[in-house]
Design an enzyme around this catalytic site. Structure first.
Site, PDB file in Angstrom:
ATOM      1  N   ARG A 104       1.049  -1.025  -0.709  1.00 25.96           N
ATOM      2  CA  ARG A 104       0.317  -0.209   0.020  1.00 25.96           C
ATOM      3  C   ARG A 104       0.685   1.397   0.082  1.00 25.96           C
ATOM      4  O   ARG A 104       1.652   1.566   0.896  1.00 25.96           O
ATOM      5  CB  ARG A 104      -0.742  -0.126   1.468  1.00 25.96           C
ATOM      6  N   THR A 108      -0.431   7.783  -1.324  1.00 29.67           N
ATOM      7  CA  THR A 108      -1.613   7.722  -1.877  1.00 29.67           C
ATOM      8  C   THR A 108      -2.611   6.582  -1.315  1.00 29.67           C
ATOM      9  O   THR A 108      -3.941   6.757  -1.644  1.00 29.67           O
ATOM     10  CB  THR A 108      -1.251   7.476  -2.990  1.00 29.67           C
ATOM     11  N   ASP A 200      -0.702  -9.402  13.242  1.00 32.69           N
ATOM     12  CA  ASP A 200       0.057  -9.305  12.020  1.00 32.69           C
ATOM     13  C   ASP A 200       0.094 -11.434  11.674  1.00 32.69           C
ATOM     14  O   ASP A 200       0.643 -11.307  12.299  1.00 32.69           O
ATOM     15  CB  ASP A 200       1.180  -8.620  11.938  1.00 32.69           C
ATOM     16  N   ASP A 203       3.869 -11.717  10.489  1.00 33.20           N
ATOM     17  CA  ASP A 203       4.794 -11.815  11.227  1.00 33.20           C
ATOM     18  C   ASP A 203       4.745 -13.379  12.464  1.00 33.20           C
ATOM     19  O   ASP A 203       5.534 -13.255  13.098  1.00 33.20           O
ATOM     20  CB  ASP A 203       4.751 -10.917  12.219  1.00 33.20           C
TER      21      ASP A 203
HETATM   22  N1  URA Z   1      -3.062  -7.879   8.297  1.00 35.01           N
HETATM   23  C1  URA Z   1      -2.459  -8.848   9.441  1.00 35.01           C
HETATM   24  O1  URA Z   1      -2.505  -9.482   9.617  1.00 35.01           O
HETATM   25  N2  URA Z   1      -4.050  -8.440  10.327  1.00 35.01           N
HETATM   26  C2  URA Z   1      -4.868  -7.694  10.425  1.00 35.01           C
HETATM   27  O2  URA Z   1      -5.494  -7.668  11.557  1.00 35.01           O
HETATM   28  C3  URA Z   1      -5.036  -7.129   9.101  1.00 35.01           C
HETATM   29  C4  URA Z   1      -3.995  -7.149   7.891  1.00 35.01           C
END
Ligand code: URA
Length: 209
Positions: A104, A108, A200, A203
């Site tokens: 992303r 923008t 995430d 991660d």
């Molecule tokens: N991407 C992720 O890994 N976790 C989220 O909560 C949103 C986007």
């Protein structure tokens, strides 16, 4: 309007709860993501076309069916979608795999493609896009757009956890796409993370934090 299917089977609920737990480490997280994806894919592939085939049992002829899993295309969105692709490939080992990378743009806020390698797509391709967290929907919308530009039109999105905002965004732009997920969570926070979600996914899969 595409369908939203929440696979709330007890096995899926149980496994997803372990994945959400912050104490769960990457090994178990990866294994569970693969297992849940396999269970979601079991439902999501229900409408894959099958053809009649007669086989001989030791006793008589039996009318059976087969499907052509070389018509199936799995498209993980990098990087967390990779963790789901393996689950589908376990069920459909002859499927083709395409990869799409999207980031992303911080200025923008538009989704920008940085990598796309897809097999040849046509009207017969049955395409499953994987992205564990359907949050804003920006990446999924862009990935589906890329797939359509390359000739794909039978597209299903498979996620692990979806936010209502992401579901609506995808359905608004791509009303022909069905969405399968293991859970529909409450909302997004100000950083675009799903609440309660699981943090995430990339991660947690690859221990990058
Ligand atoms: N991407 C992720 O890994 N976790 C989220 O909560 C949103 C986007």
């Amino acid at each position: 309007m595409g369908k939203l299917v929440v696979i709330d089977h007890p096995l899926v609920k149980h496994k997803l709860t372990i994945m959400r737990d912050e104490k769960t480490g990457p090994k178990e997280f990866r294994e569970l993501l693969k297992e849940i994806t396999l269970l979601i894919a079991y439902e999501a592939t229900r409408r894959v076309p099958v053809y009649k085939k007669t086989v001989r049992t030791p006793l008589a002829e039996a009318e059976g069916y087969y499907f052509e899993d070389n018509k199936i295309v799995v498209v993980p969105i990098l990087r967390a979608g990779l963790g789901m692709a393996d689950g589908i490939l376990e069920l459909l080992p002859n499927a083709s795999v395409g990869h799409i990378g999207i980031y992303r743009d911080p200025e923008t806020l538009q989704a920008v493609e940085y990598y796309a390698k897809l097999p040849k797509l046509d009207d017969g391709s049955v395409i499953f896009v994987t992205d564990p967290m359907l949050a804003t929907g920006v990446s999924a919308i862009k990935a589906i757009e890329i797939i359509k530009e390359q000739g794909g039109n039978d597209i299903t999105l498979i996620s692990l956890i979806a936010a209502p905002e992401g579901v609506k965004a995808v359905q608004d732009v791509h009303p022909d796409v069905d969405i399968y997920t293991a859970a529909l969570d409450s909302h997004l926070n100000d950083h675009g993370y799903i609440i309660p979600g699981l943090g995430d996914a990339g991660d947690r899969l690859y221990r990058t934090k």
